[in-house]
Write an enzyme that holds these catalytic residues in place. Sequence first.
Site, short mmCIF file in Angstrom:
data_model
loop_
_atom_site.label_atom_id
_atom_site.label_comp_id
_atom_site.label_asym_id
_atom_site.label_seq_id
_atom_site.Cartn_x
_atom_site.Cartn_y
_atom_site.Cartn_z
N ARG A 13 -43.00 -2.26 11.07
CA ARG A 13 -42.70 -1.21 10.09
C ARG A 13 -42.48 0.08 10.86
NH1 ARG A 13 -47.77 0.58 7.33
NH2 ARG A 13 -47.43 2.41 8.64
N HIS A 39 -46.30 3.92 5.97
CA HIS A 39 -46.45 2.98 4.85
C HIS A 39 -45.56 3.37 3.68
CE1 HIS A 39 -48.26 0.34 1.90
NE2 HIS A 39 -48.62 1.37 1.17
N TYR A 54 -53.06 6.67 12.77
CA TYR A 54 -53.58 5.36 13.16
C TYR A 54 -52.71 4.59 14.16
CZ TYR A 54 -50.50 4.12 9.22
OH TYR A 54 -49.43 4.01 8.37
C1 TPP Z 1 -54.83 -6.05 -4.77
C2 TPP Z 1 -54.41 -4.81 -4.07
N1 TPP Z 1 -55.27 -4.16 -3.27
C3 TPP Z 1 -54.89 -3.02 -2.64
C4 TPP Z 1 -53.63 -2.50 -2.83
C5 TPP Z 1 -53.22 -1.18 -2.15
N2 TPP Z 1 -52.19 -1.46 -1.11
C6 TPP Z 1 -50.89 -1.30 -1.35
S1 TPP Z 1 -49.95 -1.78 -0.08
C7 TPP Z 1 -51.29 -2.18 0.86
C8 TPP Z 1 -51.10 -2.75 2.23
C9 TPP Z 1 -50.42 -4.07 2.19
O1 TPP Z 1 -50.07 -4.44 3.49
P1 TPP Z 1 -49.12 -5.67 3.80
O2 TPP Z 1 -49.47 -6.82 2.92
O3 TPP Z 1 -49.14 -5.90 5.24
O4 TPP Z 1 -47.68 -5.21 3.31
P2 TPP Z 1 -46.80 -3.98 3.86
O5 TPP Z 1 -47.17 -2.80 3.04
O6 TPP Z 1 -47.10 -3.79 5.30
O7 TPP Z 1 -45.40 -4.39 3.61
C10 TPP Z 1 -52.46 -1.92 0.16
C11 TPP Z 1 -53.81 -2.12 0.69
C12 TPP Z 1 -52.77 -3.21 -3.66
N3 TPP Z 1 -51.52 -2.81 -3.90
N4 TPP Z 1 -53.16 -4.37 -4.27
#
Ligand code: TPP
Lengths: 338, 371
Positions: free
Chosen positions: B268, B272, B281
């Site tokens: 990425r 975020h 981080y």
């Molecule tokens: C059940 C749940 N817990 C927490 C969140 C908050 N949240 C949104 S994105 C994220 C990180 C997800 O990371 P990843 O699966 O690696 O996907 P990326 O964002 O890197 O594409 C979090 C913790 C959420 N959307 N859903």
Amino acid sequence: MATVTMAQALNTALRDALTADERVLVFGEDVGPLGGVFRITDGLTRDFGEQRCFDTPLAEAGIVGLAVGMAMGGFRPVVEMQFDAFAYPAFEQIASHVAKSRNRTRGRVSLPMVIRIPYAGGIGGVEHHCDSSEAYYAHTPGLKVVTPATVEDAYWLLRDAIDDPDPVVFLEPKKLYWSKQDTDFATRHAPPFGRAIVRREGSDATLVTYGPSVPVALEAAEVAARDGRGLEVVDLRTLVPFDDETVAASVRRTGRCVVIQEAQGFAGVGAEIAARVQERCFHSLAAPVLRVAGFDIPYPPPKLEHAHLPGVDRVLDAVDRLQFDDVPDVRHLIVGAA
Amino acid sequence: MSTISAKALRRSMQNFLPSLAPVRFVAEDGTPEKPPPGYRAPDDALLREAYRRMVLGRRFDTQASALTKQGRLAVYPSSRGQEACQIAAALVLREDDWLFPTYRDSVALVARGVDPVEVLTLLRGDWHCGYDPMAIRVAPQCTPLATQVVHAVGMAEAMRRKGEEGVAMALIGDGGTSEGDFHEALNFAAVFASPVVFFVQNNKYAISVPLARQSAAPTLAYKGVGYGVRSEQVDGNDPVAVLSVLTVAVEHARAGRGPFLVEAHTYRMDAHTNADDATRYRDAAEVERWRAADPLDRLETYLRARAVLTDDDIEADRSDAESLAADLRARMNIAHEGDPLELFDHVFAEPTPQLREQRALLAAEFTAQED
Ligand SMILES: Cc1ncc(C[n+]2csc(CCOP(=O)(O)OP(=O)(O)O)c2C)c(N)n1
Ligand SMILES: [Mg+2]
């Protein structure tokens, strides 16, 4: 006419739905050859085939999430959660997807699915097997919430739920599974989905209740009648949609109201009902709306559940406090002073 | 109850185990590499199309990020650096297949043919997903992590049971693979032999949490093995490899051989979302290091060397990308608030009496304000 149990009525409803609509599917934990731990799906796999009624791996979020995808794909899943407290792992799927799908797609993705949950206590179940979880679902916009109290309603409300275009949480009072009624399902006498029913007429006070507490209310009304007091019993049938009209009409007629629920009282469905009655019927009320509910404790062990469950005496006691002799109800003052 | 013999177990494991290194067709510098057996390079026409889509996708992505600065979008999670995955996911699917995307996958939706403005409907702060999921066979972008993966299995099962040939693809991030729903989905799909592809874009971070704190699995592809799901890992910044592996995965599912899990190693490049500060981080040097692995540059070098891509082609793609961005800007700049009264209309198929009452109440408030 035959004598039918609520469990048989539910089984018949599933059978008739499977026959009437090939999109209907039944799945969950042990619902296949075993017929479910309460035997509600007894014989369905044998008679309709593994394609129509099948066991899934153990995972409640998975079961409900699978149903979401299958409903999107044109099926009408009817899933079983084995017990009330074991539906909690599925809550995220229920609250975030089942309930919201139609809204977040502006009506394009509807989820005609039913989540059947054996619920509430009164059967001497051990911990995690007797929760009254209706408030969680009723509090979630987008879910219809149903709980039958009679054998006939069990059949018709389940048929309605399966035919409904919206997701329905169908709460089956475990302790009524073995209740009986002489009936057949050839002609419908049950009111339409979304309407409450007056189960017993009376002019002195209204008992508003649902599901497992309906028999308690009816028994209380029977006892009260011997003392010359007429209690009207309203069975809500569907918590969502809520039938304000029937409830308010009854309370306006009687001028007094007790709400009865087995679930713990704080922030429960009964609190909502009491508020609605008070908002709509204030000028007809001769006494505050009272609630009779379970205590605000985790469901007690089998040997102590009798102390927790709202029974006839507790209901009659509440009725006595409805200021029939213009005597103010001081219970809360006393508790507050202690 | 007999237990499986060691020999049978080894043979059975072979069916599920990913390659020891990520499948790769093109090195970071754009030169060809020898891929492992079983994978074919996509034909040049598809690669040429993928390049075009990647250029358009990246432009869409930068435009969307810019729109957040102007307040036209509430939030935007960029997929910059993940274009090979985004585009390949869209290109390997047929019209009758289904895609179950996350909030990160806007570029895949654009590549699938969803109107870019509709793609951004939720992110602009609306209450619905904009497009018709049933018409274009793309589920609404999903935010509760991993919940969409189970839906994909359900849809795959629905298609299989109706005798259709469609495949469902679920997109998920590295962090999402820690969620229970991911594991439930893998298990269900394996038991039912559902025609579903799980596509993990391992971009190394879940918001701020790096992969090492997310999982101790050898790689995320190994998470499929325990469930009996055929699994593979691929260089997620090599568009040729991602297309090749996803094609195999989709064919595997379509042929009735059950689910397939693909982990793409990618990165990425941006924070975020626009609201995140990634410098808290991760090091700039790490991001710099991944710039060398850029999927667009890599495909461009590769295709130029094969004489599949000319300067004129590149010029044409860039010009198309500018038009897309200009069109998006123009259409997103039209102020949009939405009708608050519609908020009551799709809670149920028919509003309940209570919703009707509340709708009337709100309508009366507005009328009173106008007077
Ligand atoms: C059940 C749940 N817990 C927490 C969140 C908050 N949240 C949104 S994105 C994220 C990180 C997800 O990371 P990843 O699966 O690696 O996907 P990326 O964002 O890197 O594409 C979090 C913790 C959420 N959307 N859903
Ligand atoms: Mg990630």
